[in-house]
Design a protein around this motif. Structure first.
Motif, PDB file in Angstrom:
ATOM      1  N   PHE A  90       2.796  28.727   1.460  1.00  0.00           N
ATOM      2  CA  PHE A  90       2.437  27.244   1.130  1.00  0.00           C
ATOM      3  C   PHE A  90       1.265  26.642   1.740  1.00  0.00           C
ATOM      4  O   PHE A  90       0.644  27.008   2.620  1.00  0.00           O
ATOM      5  CB  PHE A  90       3.399  26.321   2.250  1.00  0.00           C
ATOM      6  N   MET A  91       0.535  25.872   0.682  1.00  0.00           N
ATOM      7  CA  MET A  91      -0.829  25.447   0.985  1.00  0.00           C
ATOM      8  C   MET A  91      -1.039  24.134   0.664  1.00  0.00           C
ATOM      9  O   MET A  91      -0.231  23.658  -0.151  1.00  0.00           O
ATOM     10  CB  MET A  91      -1.778  26.252   0.459  1.00  0.00           C
ATOM     11  N   LYS A  92      -1.893  23.205   1.030  1.00  0.00           N
ATOM     12  CA  LYS A  92      -2.067  22.222   0.570  1.00  0.00           C
ATOM     13  C   LYS A  92      -3.574  22.054   0.238  1.00  0.00           C
ATOM     14  O   LYS A  92      -4.387  21.985   1.061  1.00  0.00           O
ATOM     15  CB  LYS A  92      -1.868  20.944   1.694  1.00  0.00           C
ATOM     16  N   LEU A  93      -3.958  21.613  -1.045  1.00  0.00           N
ATOM     17  CA  LEU A  93      -5.204  21.601  -1.467  1.00  0.00           C
ATOM     18  C   LEU A  93      -5.395  20.081  -2.482  1.00  0.00           C
ATOM     19  O   LEU A  93      -4.265  19.826  -3.355  1.00  0.00           O
ATOM     20  CB  LEU A  93      -5.417  22.624  -2.595  1.00  0.00           C
ATOM     21  N   ARG A  96      -2.192  17.883  -2.562  1.00  0.00           N
ATOM     22  CA  ARG A  96      -1.283  18.777  -3.341  1.00  0.00           C
ATOM     23  C   ARG A  96      -0.535  19.753  -2.551  1.00  0.00           C
ATOM     24  O   ARG A  96      -1.223  20.614  -2.162  1.00  0.00           O
ATOM     25  CB  ARG A  96      -1.379  18.907  -4.837  1.00  0.00           C
ATOM     26  N   ARG A  97       0.683  19.828  -2.609  1.00  0.00           N
ATOM     27  CA  ARG A  97       1.461  20.918  -1.907  1.00  0.00           C
ATOM     28  C   ARG A  97       1.685  22.003  -2.773  1.00  0.00           C
ATOM     29  O   ARG A  97       2.327  21.763  -3.995  1.00  0.00           O
ATOM     30  CB  ARG A  97       2.737  20.541  -1.135  1.00  0.00           C
ATOM     31  N   LEU A  98       1.296  23.214  -2.663  1.00  0.00           N
ATOM     32  CA  LEU A  98       1.540  24.289  -3.547  1.00  0.00           C
ATOM     33  C   LEU A  98       2.314  25.559  -2.746  1.00  0.00           C
ATOM     34  O   LEU A  98       2.166  25.550  -1.784  1.00  0.00           O
ATOM     35  CB  LEU A  98       0.131  25.057  -4.123  1.00  0.00           C
ATOM     36  N   ALA A  99       3.002  26.185  -3.675  1.00  0.00           N
ATOM     37  CA  ALA A  99       3.895  27.268  -3.079  1.00  0.00           C
ATOM     38  C   ALA A  99       3.959  28.449  -3.974  1.00  0.00           C
ATOM     39  O   ALA A  99       3.766  28.308  -5.300  1.00  0.00           O
ATOM     40  CB  ALA A  99       5.388  26.795  -2.999  1.00  0.00           C
ATOM     41  N   PHE A 100       3.526  29.530  -3.252  1.00  0.00           N
ATOM     42  CA  PHE A 100       3.094  30.802  -3.926  1.00  0.00           C
ATOM     43  C   PHE A 100       4.207  31.802  -3.771  1.00  0.00           C
ATOM     44  O   PHE A 100       4.639  32.250  -2.550  1.00  0.00           O
ATOM     45  CB  PHE A 100       1.836  31.475  -3.635  1.00  0.00           C
ATOM     46  N   VAL A 101       5.232  31.929  -4.934  1.00  0.00           N
ATOM     47  CA  VAL A 101       6.498  32.779  -4.680  1.00  0.00           C
ATOM     48  C   VAL A 101       6.198  34.005  -5.462  1.00  0.00           C
ATOM     49  O   VAL A 101       6.008  34.305  -6.645  1.00  0.00           O
ATOM     50  CB  VAL A 101       7.544  31.883  -5.327  1.00  0.00           C
TER      51      VAL A 101
END
Length: 210
Positions: A90-93, A96-101
């Motif tokens: 999970f990152m915030k850029l 916006r919150r992003l999830a890499f699955v």
């Protein structure tokens, strides 16, 4: 080299695509009470796993946010099978919150979700080179790694069977989402990378699509 040059010219005239999105589908006939409960549950789950962090990983499927797990499964991602080896990041850029699955399979790939609204995980599609015509989009861009020192993401996609070519895309993430800035190919899967397309500064700058 002629083929690479031709592809480069074709790609150079293509417009860069901002990301496209495909929201996960959920029931549309929920009552106000159902929506309120869904929102509360989503934020409670997020608070429990994030603990105030904006960049972190989880490697236990039990800790996966319920709506994100459902969205991934609806997209055909069997993330539970290898989450121990490939944690969800999970990152915030750009606010916006992003999830890499990671999605294991015959051709494994990551899926990227926008979690800005925790109740509605949105599967993102990244701009992707499609020879010989230009650019399309892909919701499974292959492997993804964050190159922090350059503030870019790199994705690679290809076959594990050698010799075979691989393609690498470099992306920046900004207000308009993922924007591709470079495309490279590796002809034999083990040699050096050859740039076949690279973005140039717009002059004059076009109107912002937003």
């Amino acid at each position: 080299m002629h083929a690479i040059s031709l592809l480069s010219r074709l790609l150079a005239v293509a417009g860069l695509l901002a990301f496209a999105s495909a929201p996960a589908t959920f029931a549309q006939d929920k009552s106000d009470a159902d929506i309120a409960r869904l929102s509360l549950d989503a934020y409670r789950q997020w608070s429990a796993i994030s603990r105030g962090r904006t960049d972190f990983e989880i490697s236990d499927p039990v800790r996966m946010p319920g709506l994100l797990g459902l969205a991934a499964e609806q997209g055909g991602c069997r993330y539970k099978e290898d989450i121990a080896n490939f944690p969800v990041r999970f990152m915030k850029l750009e606010g916006r919150r992003l999830a890499f699955v990671f999605c294991p399979g015959v051709i494994s790939s990551y899926q990227i979700f926008d979690l800005t609204d925790l109740r509605k995980p949105v599967l993102l599609a990244l701009p992707f080179a499609v020879p010989p015509d230009g650019f399309g989009t892909a919701t499974r861009p292959g492997s993804i790694r964050w190159v922090k020192e350059a503030s870019v993401f790199e994705s690679e996609r290809g076959s594990d069977v050698l010799p075979s070519s691989r393609v690498r895309h470099t992306y920046r993430f900004g207000p308009n989402g993922f924007v591709v800035v470079r495309v490279e190919v590796q002809q034999d899967g083990v040699g050096g990378w050859t740039t076949i397309w690279e973005a140039q500064r717009w002059s004059p700058s076009p109107v912002n699509p937003n």
